[in-house]
Scaffold this motif. Structure first.
Motif, PDB file in Angstrom:
ATOM      1  N   SER A  66      32.718  42.332  35.626  1.00 46.30           N
ATOM      2  CA  SER A  66      32.276  42.547  37.003  1.00 46.30           C
ATOM      3  C   SER A  66      32.931  43.792  37.592  1.00 46.30           C
ATOM      4  CB  SER A  66      32.637  41.328  37.861  1.00 46.30           C
ATOM      5  OG  SER A  66      32.581  41.640  39.227  1.00 46.30           O
ATOM      6  N   TYR A  67      32.103  44.652  38.184  1.00 45.95           N
ATOM      7  CA  TYR A  67      32.622  45.868  38.819  1.00 45.95           C
ATOM      8  C   TYR A  67      33.549  45.519  39.975  1.00 45.95           C
ATOM      9  CZ  TYR A  67      32.440  50.369  41.318  1.00 45.95           C
ATOM     10  OH  TYR A  67      32.753  51.537  41.964  1.00 45.95           O
ATOM     11  N   THR A  68      33.180  44.496  40.738  1.00 50.45           N
ATOM     12  CA  THR A  68      34.021  44.071  41.862  1.00 50.45           C
ATOM     13  C   THR A  68      35.389  43.612  41.376  1.00 50.45           C
ATOM     14  OG1 THR A  68      32.079  43.382  43.127  1.00 50.45           O
ATOM     15  CG2 THR A  68      34.196  42.504  43.830  1.00 50.45           C
ATOM     16  N   ASP A  69      35.426  42.819  40.307  1.00 50.64           N
ATOM     17  CA  ASP A  69      36.699  42.350  39.760  1.00 50.64           C
ATOM     18  C   ASP A  69      37.553  43.524  39.293  1.00 50.64           C
ATOM     19  OD1 ASP A  69      35.943  39.783  40.250  1.00 50.64           O
ATOM     20  OD2 ASP A  69      35.457  39.288  38.160  1.00 50.64           O
ATOM     21  N   LEU A  70      36.925  44.477  38.634  1.00 50.59           N
ATOM     22  CA  LEU A  70      37.665  45.627  38.133  1.00 50.59           C
ATOM     23  C   LEU A  70      38.184  46.483  39.285  1.00 50.59           C
ATOM     24  CD1 LEU A  70      38.435  46.582  35.331  1.00 50.59           C
ATOM     25  CD2 LEU A  70      36.440  48.078  35.328  1.00 50.59           C
ATOM     26  N   MET A  71      37.381  46.629  40.329  1.00 48.82           N
ATOM     27  CA  MET A  71      37.815  47.369  41.517  1.00 48.82           C
ATOM     28  C   MET A  71      39.006  46.686  42.172  1.00 48.82           C
ATOM     29  SD  MET A  71      35.976  50.155  42.503  1.00 48.82           S
ATOM     30  CE  MET A  71      35.735  50.141  44.282  1.00 48.82           C
ATOM     31  N   LYS A  73      41.259  44.682  40.707  1.00 45.95           N
ATOM     32  CA  LYS A  73      42.443  44.808  39.862  1.00 45.95           C
ATOM     33  C   LYS A  73      43.006  46.232  39.891  1.00 45.95           C
ATOM     34  CE  LYS A  73      41.227  41.028  36.731  1.00 45.95           C
ATOM     35  NZ  LYS A  73      42.288  40.140  37.245  1.00 45.95           N
ATOM     36  N   ALA A  74      42.126  47.202  40.163  1.00 46.10           N
ATOM     37  CA  ALA A  74      42.572  48.591  40.256  1.00 46.10           C
ATOM     38  C   ALA A  74      43.193  48.894  41.611  1.00 46.10           C
ATOM     39  CB  ALA A  74      41.405  49.543  39.987  1.00 46.10           C
ATOM     40  N   GLY A  75      43.087  47.943  42.542  1.00 42.41           N
ATOM     41  CA  GLY A  75      43.724  48.120  43.837  1.00 42.41           C
ATOM     42  C   GLY A  75      42.834  48.646  44.927  1.00 42.41           C
ATOM     43  N   TYR A  76      41.528  48.777  44.651  1.00 43.14           N
ATOM     44  CA  TYR A  76      40.630  49.297  45.678  1.00 43.14           C
ATOM     45  C   TYR A  76      40.212  48.216  46.671  1.00 43.14           C
ATOM     46  CZ  TYR A  76      40.122  53.692  43.142  1.00 43.14           C
ATOM     47  OH  TYR A  76      40.372  54.913  42.542  1.00 43.14           O
ATOM     48  N   LEU A  77      40.248  46.959  46.251  1.00 40.76           N
ATOM     49  CA  LEU A  77      39.863  45.853  47.123  1.00 40.76           C
ATOM     50  C   LEU A  77      41.064  44.926  47.242  1.00 40.76           C
ATOM     51  CD1 LEU A  77      36.381  45.057  45.538  1.00 40.76           C
ATOM     52  CD2 LEU A  77      36.889  46.638  47.392  1.00 40.76           C
ATOM     53  N   GLU A  78      41.907  45.177  48.225  1.00 38.73           N
ATOM     54  CA  GLU A  78      43.165  44.450  48.330  1.00 38.73           C
ATOM     55  C   GLU A  78      43.053  43.160  49.117  1.00 38.73           C
ATOM     56  OE1 GLU A  78      46.371  46.891  49.644  1.00 38.73           O
ATOM     57  OE2 GLU A  78      45.664  48.646  48.553  1.00 38.73           O
ATOM     58  N   ASN A  79      42.136  43.105  50.057  1.00 34.92           N
ATOM     59  CA  ASN A  79      42.068  41.976  50.965  1.00 34.92           C
ATOM     60  C   ASN A  79      41.001  40.990  50.505  1.00 34.92           C
ATOM     61  OD1 ASN A  79      41.496  40.249  53.210  1.00 34.92           O
ATOM     62  ND2 ASN A  79      42.490  41.726  54.549  1.00 34.92           N
ATOM     63  N   GLU A  80      41.415  39.819  50.030  1.00 38.52           N
ATOM     64  CA  GLU A  80      40.474  38.829  49.517  1.00 38.52           C
ATOM     65  C   GLU A  80      39.526  38.352  50.611  1.00 38.52           C
ATOM     66  OE1 GLU A  80      40.499  34.522  47.201  1.00 38.52           O
ATOM     67  OE2 GLU A  80      42.365  35.573  47.597  1.00 38.52           O
ATOM     68  N   GLN A  81      40.036  38.213  51.838  1.00 37.29           N
ATOM     69  CA  GLN A  81      39.189  37.771  52.945  1.00 37.29           C
ATOM     70  C   GLN A  81      38.114  38.806  53.231  1.00 37.29           C
ATOM     71  OE1 GLN A  81      41.329  36.809  56.504  1.00 37.29           O
ATOM     72  NE2 GLN A  81      39.529  36.071  57.584  1.00 37.29           N
ATOM     73  N   GLU A  82      38.507  40.068  53.142  1.00 37.54           N
ATOM     74  CA  GLU A  82      37.544  41.148  53.354  1.00 37.54           C
ATOM     75  C   GLU A  82      36.458  41.090  52.290  1.00 37.54           C
ATOM     76  OE1 GLU A  82      37.292  46.031  53.163  1.00 37.54           O
ATOM     77  OE2 GLU A  82      39.204  45.025  52.867  1.00 37.54           O
ATOM     78  N   LEU A  83      36.855  40.808  51.057  1.00 37.59           N
ATOM     79  CA  LEU A  83      35.905  40.719  49.963  1.00 37.59           C
ATOM     80  C   LEU A  83      34.885  39.609  50.200  1.00 37.59           C
ATOM     81  CD1 LEU A  83      34.945  41.467  47.111  1.00 37.59           C
ATOM     82  CD2 LEU A  83      36.704  39.959  46.205  1.00 37.59           C
ATOM     83  N   MET A  84      35.378  38.420  50.603  1.00 36.12           N
ATOM     84  CA  MET A  84      34.486  37.288  50.842  1.00 36.12           C
ATOM     85  C   MET A  84      33.547  37.562  52.008  1.00 36.12           C
ATOM     86  SD  MET A  84      37.166  34.137  50.287  1.00 36.12           S
ATOM     87  CE  MET A  84      35.921  32.907  50.660  1.00 36.12           C
ATOM     88  N   SER A  85      34.082  38.195  53.049  1.00 33.03           N
ATOM     89  CA  SER A  85      33.271  38.537  54.209  1.00 33.03           C
ATOM     90  C   SER A  85      32.192  39.549  53.833  1.00 33.03           C
ATOM     91  CB  SER A  85      34.164  39.103  55.315  1.00 33.03           C
ATOM     92  OG  SER A  85      33.386  39.540  56.401  1.00 33.03           O
ATOM     93  N   GLY A  86      32.597  40.528  53.025  1.00 34.58           N
ATOM     94  CA  GLY A  86      31.662  41.543  52.585  1.00 34.58           C
ATOM     95  C   GLY A  86      30.553  40.966  51.731  1.00 34.58           C
ATOM     96  N   GLN A  87      30.887  39.998  50.875  1.00 37.54           N
ATOM     97  CA  GLN A  87      29.889  39.357  50.032  1.00 37.54           C
ATOM     98  C   GLN A  87      28.843  38.616  50.876  1.00 37.54           C
ATOM     99  OE1 GLN A  87      32.585  37.052  47.618  1.00 37.54           O
ATOM    100  NE2 GLN A  87      32.249  38.370  45.853  1.00 37.54           N
ATOM    101  N   ALA A  88      29.312  37.889  51.885  1.00 36.94           N
ATOM    102  CA  ALA A  88      28.400  37.132  52.740  1.00 36.94           C
ATOM    103  C   ALA A  88      27.482  38.067  53.522  1.00 36.94           C
ATOM    104  CB  ALA A  88      29.195  36.259  53.699  1.00 36.94           C
ATOM    105  N   GLU A  89      28.065  39.129  54.063  1.00 41.87           N
ATOM    106  CA  GLU A  89      27.284  40.083  54.855  1.00 41.87           C
ATOM    107  C   GLU A  89      26.258  40.788  53.993  1.00 41.87           C
ATOM    108  OE1 GLU A  89      27.938  44.089  57.598  1.00 41.87           O
ATOM    109  OE2 GLU A  89      29.666  42.995  56.820  1.00 41.87           O
ATOM    110  N   LEU A  90      26.676  41.180  52.801  1.00 44.55           N
ATOM    111  CA  LEU A  90      25.771  41.884  51.905  1.00 44.55           C
ATOM    112  C   LEU A  90      24.602  40.996  51.503  1.00 44.55           C
ATOM    113  CD1 LEU A  90      25.422  44.531  50.198  1.00 44.55           C
ATOM    114  CD2 LEU A  90      26.444  43.260  48.328  1.00 44.55           C
ATOM    115  N   ALA A  91      24.895  39.743  51.182  1.00 46.01           N
ATOM    116  CA  ALA A  91      23.847  38.807  50.766  1.00 46.01           C
ATOM    117  C   ALA A  91      22.816  38.622  51.866  1.00 46.01           C
ATOM    118  CB  ALA A  91      24.473  37.468  50.391  1.00 46.01           C
ATOM    119  N   GLU A  92      23.297  38.522  53.102  1.00 44.59           N
ATOM    120  CA  GLU A  92      22.389  38.296  54.236  1.00 44.59           C
ATOM    121  C   GLU A  92      21.519  39.515  54.499  1.00 44.59           C
ATOM    122  OE1 GLU A  92      22.631  37.208  59.005  1.00 44.59           O
ATOM    123  OE2 GLU A  92      24.427  37.128  57.765  1.00 44.59           O
TER     124      GLU A  92
END
Length: 225
Positions: A66-71, A73-92
């Motif tokens: 997964s590109y998101t997982d790799l991002m 682990k590389a430190g580009y996506l540090e905030n897990e809450q931000e990630l979950m929020s972004g996923q929900a918003e993107l899906a909608e």
């Protein structure tokens, strides 16, 4: 940017038994650069190096991760809450646009959804936004057919092999896209099967004894009446 400790070793573990040259062929990166990333330093200058998001996308495709997982682990996506929020918003926001899109063009600034009724433009606001979008494409039936072109195979109804054209109507008189030769070779069989499924036709294979090759054709499906 907080990178996973031992990220280089992690990349090496993803490569596994794959040779550096094979990884280079699959990703489009040089084998020397891939090894530098695994060592986390440029061997010419001995300076520490970090892969860019573009590089990580190429590696995620080559290593089937997964590109998101790799991002993350590389430190580009540090905030897990931000990630979950972004996923929900993107899906909608993209659920309707993606399901209706025949193909999608991606630029550095926007994502363009091409539907039968026109096109929908969506700005790329962040790396998070873009990475989550890429992760969803394959799940929705899209395949990358050129550098910036993703085609929804559920809508392809005619495939002109000699010209590398994919049409979204069975007669081949409407909108079409031209795919890259390397992608055409990779997805040739899948394209034929997709057209058969989308047009309600079954595949018929013909073996040529002179050339030793097999060609696929179509014939209408018949149902008992």
């Amino acid at each position: 940017m907080k990178q996973l400790e031992g990220f280089g070793k992690f990349l090496e573990s993803l490569r596994g038994k794959m040779s550096l040259r094979e990884a280079a062929h699959k990703s489009g990166l040089s084998h020397a650069y891939i090894r530098d990333l695994e060592l986390e330093r440029n061997r010419s200058t001995n300076e520490k190096i970090n892969p860019s998001p573009v590089t990580l996308k190429k590696l995620s495709d080559a290593y089937n991760i997964s590109y998101t997982d790799l991002m993350a682990k590389a430190g580009y996506l540090e905030n897990e809450q931000e990630l979950m929020s972004g996923q929900a918003e993107l899906a909608e926001q993209e659920q309707v646009a993606m399901s209706d899109a025949m193909y999608i063009e991606v630029t550095s600034k926007e994502i363009i959804f091409h539907t039968r009724l026109g096109q929908i433009n969506k700005s790329v606001n962040s790396l998070l936004d873009f990475s989550l979008f890429l992760d969803q494409l394959d799940e929705q039936g899209f395949k990358k057919m050129d550098t910036d072109l993703f085609v929804n195979l559920n809508f392809v109804q005619k495939y002109v092999e000699r010209e590398g054209k994919l049409y979204f109507d069975p007669l081949g008189i409407g909108k079409y896209v031209v795919i890259a030769a390397i992608r055409q070779k990779k997805y040739h069989d899948l394209l034929i099967r997709s057209v058969a499924a989308n047009t309600g036709k079954a595949l018929e294979f013909h073996y040529d004894r002179n050339t030793g090759t097999t060609d696929a054709g179509f014939f209408p499906l018949k149902f008992p009446g």
